[in-house]
Design a protein around this motif. Structure first.
Motif, PDB file in Angstrom:
ATOM      1  N   TYR A 424       0.864  -1.182   0.000  1.00  0.00           N
ATOM      2  CA  TYR A 424       0.000   0.000   0.000  1.00  0.00           C
ATOM      3  C   TYR A 424       0.900   1.231   0.000  1.00  0.00           C
ATOM      4  N   PRO A 425       0.944   1.980  -1.112  1.00  0.00           N
ATOM      5  CA  PRO A 425       1.824   3.160  -1.158  1.00  0.00           C
ATOM      6  C   PRO A 425       1.329   4.259  -0.229  1.00  0.00           C
ATOM      7  N   LEU A 426       2.280   4.932   0.371  1.00  0.00           N
ATOM      8  CA  LEU A 426       1.941   6.020   1.290  1.00  0.00           C
ATOM      9  C   LEU A 426       1.527   7.268   0.514  1.00  0.00           C
ATOM     10  N   PRO A 427       0.522   7.996   0.999  1.00  0.00           N
ATOM     11  CA  PRO A 427       0.144   9.246   0.311  1.00  0.00           C
ATOM     12  C   PRO A 427       1.215  10.327   0.436  1.00  0.00           C
ATOM     13  N   TYR A 428       1.999  10.280   1.507  1.00  0.00           N
ATOM     14  CA  TYR A 428       3.064  11.257   1.722  1.00  0.00           C
ATOM     15  C   TYR A 428       4.379  10.489   1.859  1.00  0.00           C
ATOM     16  N   PRO A 429       5.240  10.516   0.830  1.00  0.00           N
ATOM     17  CA  PRO A 429       6.479   9.718   0.855  1.00  0.00           C
ATOM     18  C   PRO A 429       7.377  10.131   2.021  1.00  0.00           C
ATOM     19  N   LEU A 430       8.048   9.108   2.570  1.00  0.00           N
ATOM     20  CA  LEU A 430       8.949   9.301   3.698  1.00  0.00           C
ATOM     21  C   LEU A 430      10.380   9.069   3.242  1.00  0.00           C
ATOM     22  N   SER A 431      11.276   9.841   3.782  1.00  0.00           N
ATOM     23  CA  SER A 431      12.717   9.667   3.542  1.00  0.00           C
ATOM     24  C   SER A 431      13.361   9.431   4.894  1.00  0.00           C
ATOM     25  N   GLY A 432      13.772   8.175   5.127  1.00  0.00           N
ATOM     26  CA  GLY A 432      14.347   7.817   6.423  1.00  0.00           C
ATOM     27  C   GLY A 432      15.838   8.089   6.475  1.00  0.00           C
ATOM     28  N   HIS A 433      16.240   9.074   7.232  1.00  0.00           N
ATOM     29  CA  HIS A 433      17.657   9.412   7.436  1.00  0.00           C
ATOM     30  C   HIS A 433      17.947   9.494   8.931  1.00  0.00           C
ATOM     31  N   GLY A 434      17.469   8.514   9.686  1.00  0.00           N
ATOM     32  CA  GLY A 434      17.714   8.520  11.114  1.00  0.00           C
ATOM     33  C   GLY A 434      17.022   9.675  11.795  1.00  0.00           C
ATOM     34  N   SER A 435      17.761  10.420  12.581  1.00  0.00           N
ATOM     35  CA  SER A 435      17.176  11.554  13.295  1.00  0.00           C
ATOM     36  C   SER A 435      17.007  12.778  12.420  1.00  0.00           C
ATOM     37  N   ARG A 436      17.333  12.670  11.144  1.00  0.00           N
ATOM     38  CA  ARG A 436      17.126  13.774  10.205  1.00  0.00           C
ATOM     39  C   ARG A 436      16.182  13.329   9.074  1.00  0.00           C
ATOM     40  N   SER A 437      15.172  12.575   9.401  1.00  0.00           N
ATOM     41  CA  SER A 437      14.185  12.117   8.415  1.00  0.00           C
ATOM     42  C   SER A 437      13.235  13.256   8.077  1.00  0.00           C
ATOM     43  N   HIS A 438      12.605  13.122   6.951  1.00  0.00           N
ATOM     44  CA  HIS A 438      11.622  14.135   6.549  1.00  0.00           C
ATOM     45  C   HIS A 438      10.543  13.461   5.716  1.00  0.00           C
ATOM     46  N   GLU A 484      -2.401   6.398   9.533  1.00  0.00           N
ATOM     47  CA  GLU A 484      -3.845   6.223   9.373  1.00  0.00           C
ATOM     48  C   GLU A 484      -4.186   5.558   8.043  1.00  0.00           C
ATOM     49  N   ALA A 485      -3.477   5.903   6.965  1.00  0.00           N
ATOM     50  CA  ALA A 485      -3.725   5.281   5.665  1.00  0.00           C
ATOM     51  C   ALA A 485      -3.386   3.795   5.690  1.00  0.00           C
ATOM     52  N   LEU A 486      -2.287   3.419   6.364  1.00  0.00           N
ATOM     53  CA  LEU A 486      -1.948   1.998   6.472  1.00  0.00           C
ATOM     54  C   LEU A 486      -3.008   1.248   7.285  1.00  0.00           C
ATOM     55  N   CYS A 487      -3.486   1.859   8.350  1.00  0.00           N
ATOM     56  CA  CYS A 487      -4.542   1.214   9.144  1.00  0.00           C
ATOM     57  C   CYS A 487      -5.820   1.057   8.318  1.00  0.00           C
ATOM     58  N   ALA A 488      -6.172   2.057   7.520  1.00  0.00           N
ATOM     59  CA  ALA A 488      -7.356   1.948   6.693  1.00  0.00           C
ATOM     60  C   ALA A 488      -7.207   0.870   5.636  1.00  0.00           C
ATOM     61  N   SER A 489      -5.988   0.657   5.123  1.00  0.00           N
ATOM     62  CA  SER A 489      -5.794  -0.403   4.132  1.00  0.00           C
ATOM     63  C   SER A 489      -6.025  -1.790   4.718  1.00  0.00           C
ATOM     64  N   GLU A 490      -5.848  -1.938   6.024  1.00  0.00           N
ATOM     65  CA  GLU A 490      -6.104  -3.219   6.690  1.00  0.00           C
ATOM     66  C   GLU A 490      -7.485  -3.270   7.338  1.00  0.00           C
ATOM     67  N   GLY A 491      -8.336  -2.283   7.074  1.00  0.00           N
ATOM     68  CA  GLY A 491      -9.684  -2.280   7.621  1.00  0.00           C
ATOM     69  C   GLY A 491      -9.762  -1.833   9.062  1.00  0.00           C
ATOM     70  N   LEU A 492      -8.786  -1.077   9.551  1.00  0.00           N
ATOM     71  CA  LEU A 492      -8.773  -0.615  10.936  1.00  0.00           C
ATOM     72  C   LEU A 492      -9.214   0.847  10.982  1.00  0.00           C
ATOM     73  N   LYS A 493      -9.926   1.198  12.020  1.00  0.00           N
ATOM     74  CA  LYS A 493     -10.411   2.561  12.217  1.00  0.00           C
ATOM     75  C   LYS A 493      -9.609   3.199  13.334  1.00  0.00           C
ATOM     76  N   VAL A 494      -9.025   4.345  13.016  1.00  0.00           N
ATOM     77  CA  VAL A 494      -8.193   5.064  13.975  1.00  0.00           C
ATOM     78  C   VAL A 494      -9.074   6.057  14.728  1.00  0.00           C
ATOM     79  N   VAL A 495      -8.996   6.002  16.039  1.00  0.00           N
ATOM     80  CA  VAL A 495      -9.802   6.898  16.867  1.00  0.00           C
ATOM     81  C   VAL A 495      -9.217   8.307  16.863  1.00  0.00           C
TER      82      VAL A 495
END
Length: 618
Positions: A424-438, A484-495
């Motif tokens: 499931y692709p994320l709507p907002y791409p993540l760039s993991g650079h440790g403590s300098r992620s964005h 929240e998008a990942l939870c929705a892809s698995e049928g989970l509702k986030v409170v």
């Protein structure tokens, strides 16, 4: 028409009142007293043609009277109207029972109401100009308005008309001729309103374009209002218009007279059949040529249809051959279909099991645990506390900026890997650079002058910049939206999307849970790698074989459960070969076995979690 009580002035002068200005008629205080009532059959009056015949008969009867009795000086013969009767007393019913009173009242009402219709006649016309509708069960009648302006000029310009009224009582079955009035519109009195009027029996009210008129009341007109003089047409101009209208009417009459003379000449002249015969022959030839063209077009269409039918037959035969081949292929592939469906089902189960295993391992790698002695829903990832989308002064005293940035970097890395494992692709791409992620926002409307403005940091800015603080909070919000998008892809509702670690923990818990059998990882791991290296050093085993076995075990560690059995056999053979070379017993790994592992038998090193442990004893 208007029924206002204030006096008004009529717009039409008496000499200008014509029949075209008459729009309606009203009858007040119906009375059945007039003498010499003429009866008529009820059915002959209701139906329109017979009613018209009855109106004609009555008109001929009334026209036979002496003209002296209908002269204009006595237009309203008061002797035809009943005299007003004195008011009757009701003291005789003072001691009567209610039934008698009701019966007397009903008889009184029935004797004073009736059904009425009227007709308008002009002296030069034998037919009635207008016949009204029938009004039922009333003593005061307001007939529908009408428009006589579309009639002939001899009718619309007339100022004298005859009104004939027929009536019928409720208990009677026949119509009676009630009243005939010869009216001169020029002698009508303008009354302006119907309010506060005591009408005599069978009183007629005339609705003209400028107001109400009657014979029973004197003229009631308001005084002239002072107004400035307005320029109007001169007498010569009006005479020119009158002459022009007369000329137009004379031209119309001349045209009718010429048409009538032409018709008479044609009727008197003998008919010549030759031109008619020539026209008939020419018309027949025209029809024949038209039919021939139609025949040729029909023949051409017939040939086209035959060719089309032949082409369709060939296409149908070709389609049937293709259908037979397709049926044969279907019959041949029916047996493979069931096997393919079963293979797809097993593949889906394996994919689901591998996802469960991967999520379970991620739970162990990125451990999300509650913070001891902390408020509810306070979690830490890899022993790094992370608040729920809130970093204020109170939180800054407990959690350092670097710790917060490192925790967000771990969350970003975990969420970024989950998008691939959960497909499931994320709507907002993540760039993991440790403590300098964005995180990047390509959805929102942001000016494109600075492309780097779409990248929002997941770490606190240096120097306490307000804009940097806002961009950090917005980046944290986008990270929560990805969860929240990942939870929705698995049928989970986030409170609440602000709960970063609780929502992520819930997602991993659901994705790693289940009752189906979870596939195990291929044998090998760290000990397999060590065994492969030591196998190359063994005297009785070639190094190339040992390296090949260990490398294949590492390469095949992510395949399905069918390959795991083969790897189990390879691992057993490798273990036995190493034990035999070193002279070790077959029941375990000892400290003096010569392998030289950095840990002992009491340490159970494993990469499995939640029931997915390696079988080290084999």
């Amino acid at each position: 028409m208007s029924t206002l009580s204030e006096p008004r002035r009529p717009r039409l002068l008496p000499q200008n009142r014509k029949l075209r200005h008459l729009k309606g008629l009203s009858l007040r205080n119906l009375s059945f007293a007039p003498p010499n009532l003429q009866t008529a059959d009820d059915a002959a009056i209701i139906t329109s043609p017979k009613k018209l015949g009855k109106v004609r008969e009555t008109g001929q009867l009334q026209a036979s009277r002496s003209s002296d009795s209908l002269r204009l000086d006595s237009l309203r013969a008061d002797k035809r109207r009943p005299k007003a009767q004195p008011r009757r007393s009701s003291l005789s019913l003072a001691h009567a029972n209610p039934a008698t009173r009701q019966k007397n009242l009903e008889s009184l009402v029935e004797s004073s109401v009736g059904d009425v219709f009227f007709s308008l006649h002009v002296a030069d016309c034998d037919e009635p100009v207008y016949i009204s509708e029938i009004r039922t069960r009333s003593a005061n009648f307001n007939f529908q308005f009408f428009d006589l302006s579309s009639q002939e000029h001899c009718i619309t310009r007339s100022c004298i008309l005859t009104i004939r009224i027929w009536c019928k009582r409720p208990q009677q079955a026949s119509w009676v001729f009630l009243l005939e009035e010869l009216i001169d519109l020029r002698r009508l009195n303008f009354i302006g309103t119907l309010i506060d009027r005591r009408f005599p029996p069978n009183a007629l009210i005339f609705h003209l374009e400028d107001g109400l008129y009657s014979f029973d009341f004197p003229t009631r007109a308001a005084d002239r209002k002072p107004a400035p003089l307005v320029a109007t047409s001169s007498y010569n101009a009006l005479m020119k218009l009158a002459n022009l209208e007369s000329s137009v009417q004379d031209a119309i009459d001349t045209r009718h007279r010429i048409v009538q003379q032409i018709n008479e000449i044609l009727d008197e002249s003998p008919a010549d059949p030759a031109p008619a015969a020539d026209e008939t022959v020419a018309l027949a030839e025209k029809f024949v040529s038209t039919q021939r063209r139609a025949n040729r077009a029909a023949e051409k269409r017939r040939d086209d249809l035959r060719k089309s039918l032949q082409t369709r037959r060939e296409a149908i035969a070709q389609g049937r051959r293709a259908q037979a081949l397709a049926d044969e292929d279907i019959a041949n592939n029916t047996e493979k279909l069931a096997a393919s469906i079963e293979l797809v089902r097993k593949t889906e189960q394996r994919i689901r099991g591998q996802r469960r295993r991967i999520c379970s391992e991620l739970c162990g790698i990125f451990s999300i645990t509650p913070i001891p002695n902390a408020p509810p829903l306070s979690f830490q990832i890899c022993n790094l506390p992370l608040p729920n989308s809130l970093y204020d002064a109170a939180t800054a005293k407990v959690i350092n900026e670097d710790v917060l940035s490192a925790a967000l970097g771990l969350v970003a890395m975990l969420v970024r890997h989950l998008q691939f494992y959960l497909s499931y692709p994320l709507p907002y791409p993540l760039s993991g650079h440790g403590s300098r992620s964005h995180v990047r926002d390509d959805i929102s409307h942001i000016p494109e002058n600075q492309p780097q403005r779409r990248d929002f940091p997941l770490y606190l800015p240096r120097g306490g910049s307000t804009i940097g603080q806002w961009r950090f909070e917005y980046g944290w919000f986008l990270l929560n939206k990805n969860i929240e998008a990942l939870c929705a892809s698995e049928g989970l509702k986030v409170v609440d999307i602000r709960h970063t670690l609780p929502n992520l923990k819930y997602l991993l818990y659901v994705c790693s849970a289940g009752t189906d059998e979870v596939p195990a990882r291929k044998r090998g791991g760290v000990r397999g790698l060590w065994a492969g290296r030591l196998k190359g050093r063994a005297a009785g085993v070639p190094a190339s074989l040992a390296d090949g076995e260990s490398s294949s075990s590492a390469a095949e560690s992510l395949r399905g459960s069918m390959d795991s059995e083969m790897m189990n056999q390879h691992g057993d053979a490798l273990r036995n070969a190493v034990i035999k070379v070193n002279g070790e017993r077959e029941d375990g790994w000892g400290n003096d076995s010569g392998v030289g592992l950095p840990f002992g038998d009491d340490v159970k090193f494993t990469l499995r979690t939640k029931g997915l442990r390696e079988s080290i004893a084999q």
